[in-house]
Design a protein around this motif. Structure first.
Motif, PDB file in Angstrom:
ATOM      1  N   VAL A 193       0.840  -1.213   0.000  1.00 28.89           N
ATOM      2  CA  VAL A 193       0.000   0.000   0.000  1.00 28.89           C
ATOM      3  C   VAL A 193       0.870   1.255   0.000  1.00 28.89           C
ATOM      4  O   VAL A 193       0.599   2.220  -0.721  1.00 28.89           O
ATOM      5  CB  VAL A 193      -0.961  -0.006   1.207  1.00 28.89           C
ATOM      6  N   THR A 194       1.928   1.250   0.796  1.00 31.48           N
ATOM      7  CA  THR A 194       2.768   2.455   0.928  1.00 31.48           C
ATOM      8  C   THR A 194       3.927   2.483  -0.075  1.00 31.48           C
ATOM      9  O   THR A 194       4.680   3.466  -0.115  1.00 31.48           O
ATOM     10  CB  THR A 194       3.357   2.543   2.344  1.00 31.48           C
ATOM     11  N   LYS A 195       4.098   1.399  -0.868  1.00 29.53           N
ATOM     12  CA  LYS A 195       5.178   1.310  -1.868  1.00 29.53           C
ATOM     13  C   LYS A 195       6.552   1.475  -1.215  1.00 29.53           C
ATOM     14  O   LYS A 195       7.381   2.290  -1.630  1.00 29.53           O
ATOM     15  CB  LYS A 195       4.993   2.352  -2.970  1.00 29.53           C
ATOM     16  N   THR A 196       6.767   0.725  -0.145  1.00 27.02           N
ATOM     17  CA  THR A 196       8.046   0.728   0.566  1.00 27.02           C
ATOM     18  C   THR A 196       8.527  -0.716   0.736  1.00 27.02           C
ATOM     19  O   THR A 196       7.827  -1.653   0.352  1.00 27.02           O
ATOM     20  CB  THR A 196       7.901   1.376   1.964  1.00 27.02           C
ATOM     21  N   ARG A 197       9.712  -0.859   1.304  1.00 32.67           N
ATOM     22  CA  ARG A 197      10.223  -2.171   1.697  1.00 32.67           C
ATOM     23  C   ARG A 197      10.580  -2.104   3.176  1.00 32.67           C
ATOM     24  O   ARG A 197      11.222  -1.143   3.622  1.00 32.67           O
ATOM     25  CB  ARG A 197      11.455  -2.550   0.867  1.00 32.67           C
ATOM     26  N   ILE A 198      10.154  -3.134   3.940  1.00 29.55           N
ATOM     27  CA  ILE A 198      10.324  -3.142   5.392  1.00 29.55           C
ATOM     28  C   ILE A 198      11.100  -4.387   5.794  1.00 29.55           C
ATOM     29  O   ILE A 198      10.834  -5.483   5.273  1.00 29.55           O
ATOM     30  CB  ILE A 198       8.953  -3.114   6.112  1.00 29.55           C
ATOM     31  N   VAL A 199      12.050  -4.205   6.696  1.00 34.49           N
ATOM     32  CA  VAL A 199      12.817  -5.326   7.253  1.00 34.49           C
ATOM     33  C   VAL A 199      12.659  -5.301   8.767  1.00 34.49           C
ATOM     34  O   VAL A 199      12.884  -4.267   9.418  1.00 34.49           O
ATOM     35  CB  VAL A 199      14.314  -5.227   6.871  1.00 34.49           C
ATOM     36  N   LEU A 200      12.247  -6.450   9.337  1.00 36.45           N
ATOM     37  CA  LEU A 200      12.142  -6.604  10.788  1.00 36.45           C
ATOM     38  C   LEU A 200      13.332  -7.432  11.253  1.00 36.45           C
ATOM     39  O   LEU A 200      13.463  -8.603  10.875  1.00 36.45           O
ATOM     40  CB  LEU A 200      10.841  -7.311  11.170  1.00 36.45           C
ATOM     41  N   ALA A 201      14.213  -6.837  12.026  1.00 37.41           N
ATOM     42  CA  ALA A 201      15.390  -7.529  12.547  1.00 37.41           C
ATOM     43  C   ALA A 201      15.390  -7.397  14.064  1.00 37.41           C
ATOM     44  O   ALA A 201      15.787  -6.349  14.600  1.00 37.41           O
ATOM     45  CB  ALA A 201      16.667  -6.943  11.951  1.00 37.41           C
ATOM     46  N   ASP A 202      14.872  -8.431  14.734  1.00 31.98           N
ATOM     47  CA  ASP A 202      14.717  -8.407  16.194  1.00 31.98           C
ATOM     48  C   ASP A 202      13.804  -7.240  16.575  1.00 31.98           C
ATOM     49  O   ASP A 202      12.656  -7.200  16.144  1.00 31.98           O
ATOM     50  CB  ASP A 202      16.103  -8.317  16.850  1.00 31.98           C
ATOM     51  N   THR A 203      14.303  -6.280  17.348  1.00 31.06           N
ATOM     52  CA  THR A 203      13.458  -5.135  17.715  1.00 31.06           C
ATOM     53  C   THR A 203      13.668  -3.946  16.778  1.00 31.06           C
ATOM     54  O   THR A 203      13.045  -2.897  16.971  1.00 31.06           O
ATOM     55  CB  THR A 203      13.769  -4.683  19.159  1.00 31.06           C
ATOM     56  N   LYS A 204      14.522  -4.082  15.775  1.00 30.28           N
ATOM     57  CA  LYS A 204      14.795  -2.997  14.825  1.00 30.28           C
ATOM     58  C   LYS A 204      13.842  -3.084  13.638  1.00 30.28           C
ATOM     59  O   LYS A 204      13.532  -4.171  13.157  1.00 30.28           O
ATOM     60  CB  LYS A 204      16.236  -3.052  14.314  1.00 30.28           C
ATOM     61  N   VAL A 205      13.420  -1.910  13.153  1.00 30.75           N
ATOM     62  CA  VAL A 205      12.571  -1.820  11.960  1.00 30.75           C
ATOM     63  C   VAL A 205      13.281  -0.911  10.969  1.00 30.75           C
ATOM     64  O   VAL A 205      13.625   0.232  11.286  1.00 30.75           O
ATOM     65  CB  VAL A 205      11.174  -1.248  12.292  1.00 30.75           C
ATOM     66  N   HIS A 206      13.531  -1.419   9.758  1.00 30.89           N
ATOM     67  CA  HIS A 206      14.188  -0.652   8.695  1.00 30.89           C
ATOM     68  C   HIS A 206      13.192  -0.456   7.560  1.00 30.89           C
ATOM     69  O   HIS A 206      12.576  -1.415   7.098  1.00 30.89           O
ATOM     70  CB  HIS A 206      15.432  -1.378   8.180  1.00 30.89           C
ATOM     71  N   VAL A 207      13.046   0.790   7.094  1.00 31.49           N
ATOM     72  CA  VAL A 207      12.086   1.123   6.039  1.00 31.49           C
ATOM     73  C   VAL A 207      12.845   1.791   4.903  1.00 31.49           C
ATOM     74  O   VAL A 207      13.620   2.734   5.130  1.00 31.49           O
ATOM     75  CB  VAL A 207      10.979   2.056   6.560  1.00 31.49           C
ATOM     76  N   LEU A 208      12.612   1.320   3.675  1.00 29.99           N
ATOM     77  CA  LEU A 208      13.242   1.870   2.474  1.00 29.99           C
ATOM     78  C   LEU A 208      12.156   2.395   1.549  1.00 29.99           C
ATOM     79  O   LEU A 208      11.208   1.670   1.222  1.00 29.99           O
ATOM     80  CB  LEU A 208      14.049   0.774   1.764  1.00 29.99           C
ATOM     81  N   ASN A 213       6.280   8.141   1.515  1.00 31.10           N
ATOM     82  CA  ASN A 213       5.890   6.743   1.732  1.00 31.10           C
ATOM     83  C   ASN A 213       6.447   6.196   3.040  1.00 31.10           C
ATOM     84  O   ASN A 213       5.777   5.414   3.724  1.00 31.10           O
ATOM     85  CB  ASN A 213       6.359   5.878   0.559  1.00 31.10           C
ATOM     86  N   ILE A 214       7.667   6.595   3.394  1.00 27.37           N
ATOM     87  CA  ILE A 214       8.246   6.178   4.680  1.00 27.37           C
ATOM     88  C   ILE A 214       7.409   6.716   5.834  1.00 27.37           C
ATOM     89  O   ILE A 214       7.175   6.025   6.829  1.00 27.37           O
ATOM     90  CB  ILE A 214       9.708   6.654   4.797  1.00 27.37           C
ATOM     91  N   LYS A 215       6.930   7.942   5.675  1.00 30.81           N
ATOM     92  CA  LYS A 215       6.100   8.554   6.728  1.00 30.81           C
ATOM     93  C   LYS A 215       4.814   7.749   6.945  1.00 30.81           C
ATOM     94  O   LYS A 215       4.415   7.493   8.083  1.00 30.81           O
ATOM     95  CB  LYS A 215       5.773   9.997   6.331  1.00 30.81           C
ATOM     96  N   MET A 216       4.157   7.323   5.832  1.00 32.09           N
ATOM     97  CA  MET A 216       2.925   6.530   5.937  1.00 32.09           C
ATOM     98  C   MET A 216       3.201   5.176   6.585  1.00 32.09           C
ATOM     99  O   MET A 216       2.449   4.729   7.467  1.00 32.09           O
ATOM    100  CB  MET A 216       2.313   6.335   4.547  1.00 32.09           C
ATOM    101  N   ALA A 217       4.274   4.519   6.146  1.00 33.94           N
ATOM    102  CA  ALA A 217       4.606   3.200   6.691  1.00 33.94           C
ATOM    103  C   ALA A 217       4.977   3.297   8.164  1.00 33.94           C
ATOM    104  O   ALA A 217       4.571   2.440   8.970  1.00 33.94           O
ATOM    105  CB  ALA A 217       5.764   2.594   5.896  1.00 33.94           C
ATOM    106  N   ARG A 218       5.713   4.328   8.527  1.00 33.93           N
ATOM    107  CA  ARG A 218       6.111   4.502   9.938  1.00 33.93           C
ATOM    108  C   ARG A 218       4.897   4.738  10.829  1.00 33.93           C
ATOM    109  O   ARG A 218       4.822   4.203  11.949  1.00 33.93           O
ATOM    110  CB  ARG A 218       7.092   5.680  10.035  1.00 33.93           C
ATOM    111  N   THR A 219       3.942   5.526  10.336  1.00 35.68           N
ATOM    112  CA  THR A 219       2.717   5.772  11.110  1.00 35.68           C
ATOM    113  C   THR A 219       1.948   4.477  11.332  1.00 35.68           C
ATOM    114  O   THR A 219       1.466   4.205  12.440  1.00 35.68           O
ATOM    115  CB  THR A 219       1.825   6.793  10.376  1.00 35.68           C
TER     116      THR A 219
END
Length: 248
Positions: A193-208, A213-219
């Protein structure tokens, strides 16, 4: 009748001293001061501006413009050694052929070192290559990270789940599970939906992705961490995404 020998004078006339008269200064009226300022301004406007000479500098050679060779070092954690080894040719080719940079993996320091050379044309190539390698090290696929080299308006953002809400134990595990969803369904939906890529690494969240779009995904991710049900988050990001599409 008794009469007073000393008659009372009808009026007492004060005697002014010359010193007191000199101590008072005459104040100029505001009108006269304003008139004087206007006259001064008019006289200043009539003065012709002095033409300044444009400085002439000799052209700078390409070697001086580029400066000395620069280097970037990207540390690689132990769990990314094998993926880096398997995908080294995919990482090496665009950096050397497209960006005209030098790259190597230092076995002693466990860093990927990227350096400029004489063939390097664009000064921003070094930073693009460093972002590309960093994105791969954080866990993104090579194909997704390659967009950082090809496109300009792409960024990488990282944050911790505990930065949003200080969770511990099972509460933290449930928050990470809400972000991922069953079989990664929630994460994939937010990505599409947000046209991003997300990586979940333990408690870290990385958004590309791009800034908006990063703002929408982060929200959306923050709402999931705070306890919102996925269905409500889906609805919110779809509304925001449709508004953004209409705007552009």
């Amino acid at each position: 009748m008794d009469t007073d020998k000393n008659p009372v004078p009808d009026s007492v006339v004060p005697i002014e001293n010359k010193d007191d008269a000199d101590s008072f200064t005459k104040v100029k009226s505001k009108k006269s001061q304003k008139r004087k300022r206007e006259q001064d301004g008019a006289s200043m406007d009539t003065e012709e501006p002095v033409a300044s000479k444009r400085p002439q500098f000799p052209p700078i050679s390409g070697d001086k413009l580029r400066g000395s060779d620069e280097m970037r070092k990207i540390p690689v954690p132990a769990h990314r050694y094998t993926p880096l080894k398997d995908n080294w040719l995919k990482i090496f080719t665009p950096i050397v052929e497209n960006l005209q940079l030098q790259v190597r993996f230092n076995l002693k320091t466990r860093n990927v070192e990227i350096k400029t050379c004489k063939e390097t044309q664009d000064i921003t190539s070094l930073q693009r290559a460093a972002d590309f390698v960093k994105a791969f090290v954080l866990g993104f696929q090579v194909e997704d990270a390659l967009a950082l080299i090809r496109l300009d308006e792409l960024f990488l953002e990282s944050f911790d789940v505990t930065d949003v809400k200080p969770l511990k134990g099972d509460h933290l595990s449930r928050a990470i599970g809400r972000i991922a969803g069953k079989g990664g369904k929630t994460k994939f939906t937010i990505e599409n939906v947000t046209k991003t890529r997300i990586v979940l690494a333990d408690t870290k969240v990385h958004v590309l992705g791009s800034f908006q779009n990063i703002k929408m995904a982060r929200t959306a991710i923050c709402n999931l961490i705070l306890g919102s049900p996925p269905s409500k988050v889906y609805g919110n990001i779809r509304v925001v995404a449709s508004r953004t599409a209409e705007r552009f």
